[in-house]
Write an enzyme that holds these catalytic residues in place. Structure first.
Site, short mmCIF file in Angstrom:
data_model
loop_
_atom_site.label_atom_id
_atom_site.label_comp_id
_atom_site.label_asym_id
_atom_site.label_seq_id
_atom_site.Cartn_x
_atom_site.Cartn_y
_atom_site.Cartn_z
N ARG A 191 45.56 9.37 60.50
CA ARG A 191 44.77 10.42 61.13
C ARG A 191 45.33 11.80 60.82
O ARG A 191 44.57 12.74 60.56
CB ARG A 191 44.69 10.18 62.64
N LYS A 249 42.79 35.51 60.44
CA LYS A 249 42.03 34.73 61.42
C LYS A 249 42.17 33.24 61.11
O LYS A 249 41.24 32.56 60.70
CB LYS A 249 40.57 35.17 61.43
N LYS A 296 44.35 50.09 61.59
CA LYS A 296 43.00 49.78 62.04
C LYS A 296 42.52 50.84 63.03
O LYS A 296 43.24 51.79 63.36
CB LYS A 296 42.97 48.38 62.65
N GLU A 316 41.65 51.40 57.69
CA GLU A 316 40.27 51.00 57.94
C GLU A 316 39.40 52.20 58.28
O GLU A 316 39.79 53.06 59.08
CB GLU A 316 40.25 50.00 59.11
N ASP A 360 34.78 48.95 56.60
CA ASP A 360 34.45 47.97 57.64
C ASP A 360 33.03 48.12 58.14
O ASP A 360 32.58 49.21 58.50
CB ASP A 360 35.44 48.12 58.80
#
Length: 280
Positions: A101, A136, A168, A198, A220
């Site tokens: 598994r 992510k 960012k 960004e 973005d």
């Protein structure tokens, strides 16, 4: 590509095996399978795709029993068709069942990421645009998920917070604007550290170009017309990266704008597991 050292992957596989085996081990196999039973098992694809996770799956079998003989038929990064045997494992039946598994979980998940990435890459054909993943990723599995993106023909963005600067929108807000954020980043960066910033509007991009200090600009959540204008404004002075809302259906038109990179978190957070199975 050259396989990663098992040393880097082993802690992930050991943790997964410990989670699955629990404190008492594989009680079903211990009860049902007579000691000393040997067999040959085939790990096969039940659908077409791009293979990834074979190195990790093989490691799972070997960690349970180093005496198992693992034969790889389809290496990571290769394409497979439905019904194709990817790996054969021969030896102690109990050991194969106990590792099954974990091996399939890794191989199916990573092959799904590689397959989705290959689909994104195919949409960039005829352009110089590269597909890249993001941070992510599943906590604890970043190294193997980013490897799967590479197996699918994509590229990796920064691995973590420490290997590149990415300024960012919240950094800009907290620092007091684009100019102070860029100035502070450039003052702190070593000669080996790249700086990306960004922007989501063309006036912000103009300010970045005027200020200087960035190596890469992340464009973005821009529509295609705005991305085209942004690439024209940059005119090769910075590396350009398009991000935000980058689904498969949009990749071809975004690549046609001339951006250098398209980053998509979907490669790792939304990939469907490729259907693989193991049979004696």
């Amino acid at each position: 590509m050259t396989p990663f050292p098992d040393l880097l992957l082993e802690p992930l596989v050991r943790a997964a095996l410990a989670e699955d085996l629990g404190p008492w081990g594989d009680v079903t196999t211990r009860a049902v399978i007579p000691a000393g039973t040997t067999c040959r098992a085939r790990l096969a694809a039940r659908e077409a795709g791009v293979v990834s996770g074979m190195q990790v799956a093989a490691l799972a079998f070997r960690l349970v029993d180093p005496a198992l003989r693992v034969s790889l038929h389809r290496p990571d990064g290769s394409r497979c068709i439905a019904g194709e045997v990817l790996m054969e494992i021969e030896g102690d039946a109990a050991a194969i069942l106990s590792a099954e598994r974990v091996a399939l979980n890794f191989a199916g998940r990573l092959s799904g990421i590689a397959t989705l990435t290959a689909g994104f890459v195919a949409e960039t054909a005829g352009t110089a645009t590269r597909i890249t993943c993001t941070r992510k990723t599943t906590p604890g599995l970043r190294i193997v998920e980013k490897l799967a993106v590479l197996h699918g023909g994509g590229f990796s963005h920064r691995f973590g917070l420490s290997d590149a600067m990415l300024i960012k929108d919240n950094h800009i807000a907290a620092a007091g604007g684009i100019r102070p954020a860029l100035a502070a980043a450039r003052a702190a960066a070593s000669h080996m550290m790249r700086i990306e910033i960004e922007v989501d509007r063309l006036d912000q991009l103009a300010e970045v170009l005027d200020q200087g200090g960035a190596d890469v600009v992340l464009l973005d959540n821009m529509d295609t017309a705005t991305l085209t204008e942004a690439v024209r404004m940059v005119a090769g002075r910075l590396v350009t990266e398009a991000s935000g809302n980058m689904g498969l259906s949009r990749i071809a038109e975004v690549a046609a704008t001339g951006v250098d990179y398209i980053s998509s978190g979907a490669l790792t957070h939304s990939a469907r597991t490729l259907d693989l199975g193991l049979d004696f």
